[in-house]
Design an enzyme around this catalytic site. Structure first.
Site, PDB file in Angstrom:
ATOM      1  CE  LYS A  25      -4.019   1.923   2.465  1.00 57.47           C
ATOM      2  NZ  LYS A  25      -4.888   1.794   3.655  1.00 57.47           N
ATOM      3  CB  SER A  31      -8.148   3.797   2.499  1.00 55.25           C
ATOM      4  OG  SER A  31      -7.314   3.143   3.456  1.00 55.25           O
ATOM      5  CB  SER A  42      -8.435   0.947   5.352  1.00 52.59           C
ATOM      6  OG  SER A  42      -9.241   2.084   5.218  1.00 52.59           O
TER       7      SER A  42
END
Ligand code: GLN
Length: 497
Positions: free
Chosen positions: A80, A155, A179
């Site tokens: 990420k 997210s 997330s």
């Protein structure tokens, strides 16, 4: 020939270890897959082709020398874009960090490299991890591989989508309010939020420091456990890092049984707003746990109903402070610096140009909640609610070993559907964010497809702090039983792209 992109991380590692395939072949297969499908999915913001191949070559050289390889050596991973990577772009999905090359590696990045995990690149995300759909990225939305017109959650939508589209067998996410777990639920993958402090936050660009936690994402429970073990553990560079042994997650994932375990069903996680197909799969999961020998009890956690309100005061308050560092002087975007303007004007113009609407909304909300005269009414009250929620969990864990709930009230929603309705967006995390407020550990794993839309449903398992191994024990048992019954959502009936 076996398609190397369809294998679990454990299987890939095994094949590399015995010399059946090389790490370079594995990496090339995943880079080719990215090339073939990521134009549609938009899971990656940056692909580090050369860096990944270099890492893979190093693994092959180690093996040739007869060095001992770690349990995930040579396995590709999608990281990420909120973790710093030395010399590799790190944007946090924001325009304000476009082009920034960090001078250092996050502890998570470093541990992955030390374990010889091959980092393919950085994945798309909602700006600074604020969102539940990955539509708040400055670089365009990620699409859900199960249905490209739908969101992959957020997210960490990029990380979850990379797994569900076979671009990587492993990924790293961060979970501040859901997330990791919510994207896992809506993409049919496994995601774990470790106990707060279990995985170092050093080099994890801060959103809400008292809630943020990095964790593993994978297609199976065992793969998540193997990755958990690589990234977890005490780090002197993070003052909130827990100085205690990592819970035995891999052992638990291999054991996978629930006989005699006490499982609590939280009454508050049901009712209006929950999709019928999600509740059906959840009820079946509870039934399954009972059949497998667990003792199921229903219990109430009355303060959970206040979780969303408390979270959306605490998280924005911390945002208003954490995002203050983006002043156009030290990193990233600088707008309007014509030599005549003052530093304050340049900072204001840069922040106006660099932050998207959700970041701005939260900065304003947090600044307001912390302002003198309102502090007690908003931030202070939210912290009191946080204590009540923590006590609800403590009471629940006196009666049961783990709690279960749906991970998210609905399956993946269409892109655009909630974009202009922040509260509808926030509701996607109603079942996940109480866990962050209390600092416990939780997992989401697939529990079937919703009958009305054929999309994945996630089961959430919650354990007390530092009992992360229970998640894997229960998760592995559920995964094995469901796979035997229906097949595995991603290992058998893959979404076609
Ligand atoms: N969706 C939640 C939010 O927008 C949680 C995000 C997260 O866990 N990073 O704050």
């Amino acid at each position: 020939m076996t398609d190397l992109t369809r294998l679990t991380a454990a299987a890939v590692a095994e094949k590399i270890a015995v010399g059946e395939v090389s790490a370079v072949e594995v990496t090339e297969a995943h880079l080719a897959r990215i090339e073939a499908v990521d134009e549609k999915v938009n899971a990656f913001l940056h692909v580090d082709r050369e860096g990944a191949l270099d890492q893979a070559r190093a693994v092959d050289a180690k093996r040739a020398r007869g060095d001992r390889l770690g349990p995930l050596a040579g396995v590709p991973l999608a990281l990420k874009d909120v973790f710093t990577t030395r010399g590799m772009p790190t944007t946090c999905g924001s325009k304000i960090l476009q082009g920034w090359l960090p001078p250092y590696d996050a502890t998570v990045t470093r541990r992955l490299k030390d374990a010889d995990v091959v980092i393919l690149g950085k994945t798309n995300m909602d700006e600074f991890a604020m969102g539940s759909s990955t539509e708040n990225s400055a670089y365009g939305p990620t699409r859900n591989p199960w249905d490209l017109t739908r969101v992959p959650g957020g997210s960490g939508g990029g990380s979850a989508a990379s797994l569900a589209s076979y671009q990587a067998p492993l990924a790293i996410g961060t979970d501040t309010g859901g997330s990791i777990r919510q994207p896992a639920a809506v993409t049919g993958t496994v995601g774990v939020k470790p106990t707060y402090g279990g995985v170092s936050r050093y080099g994890l660009v801060a959103f809400s420091s008292s809630l943020d936690q990095g964790g593993p994402c994978a297609r199976t429970v065992l793969d998540a456990a193997l990755l958990h073990e690589v990234i977890a553990g005490h780090d002197p560079l993070d003052s909130t890092s827990v100085d205690a042994p990592v819970p035995p997650v891999v052992e638990a994932a291999r054991r996978g049984d629930v006989a005699g375990l006490r499982v609590g069903v939280v009454r508050e996680f049901a009712g209006e707003g929950y999709q019928p197909g999600v509740m059906r799969r959840f009820t079946e999961s509870v039934e399954l746990l009972r059949e497998l020998g667990a003792q199921v009890v229903e219990l109430s956690c009355p303060s959970f109903d206040l979780g969303l309100a408390a979270y959306y005061l605490i998280a924005p308050s911390e945002v208003s402070s954490n995002l203050a560092r983006f002043d156009a002087m030290r990193y990233g975007l600088r707008a309007g610096d014509d030599g005549a303007r003052s530093a304050e004007e340049v900072t204001a113009l840069s922040r106006a140009a660099g932050f998207g609407p959700e970041a701005k909304r939260r900065i304003m909300l947090g600044t307001y909640a912390l302002s003198s005269g309102y502090y007690d009414a908003y931030y202070g009250s939210a912290q009191k609610v946080r204590t009540l929620i923590t006590r609800d969990f403590a009471r629940a864990f006196e009666q049961v070993d783990v709690l279960v709930s749906p991970t998210t009230p609905t399956t993946a929603f269409p892109i655009g559907e909630r974009a202009d309705d922040p509260v509808a967006m926030y509701l996607a995390d109603v079942c996940t964010l109480p866990i962050n407020l209390a600092g416990n550990a939780a997992m989401s794993l697939p529990c079937g497809l919703a009958p009305e839309d054929g999309l994945p449903v996630g089961l959430q398992i919650v354990a007390p702090a530092m009992a992360d191994d229970r998640l894997y024990r229960v998760g592995a048992a559920v995964e094995t039983a469901f796979t035997a019954r229906w097949g595995h959502p991603l290992l058998d009936e893959a979404p076609a792209l």
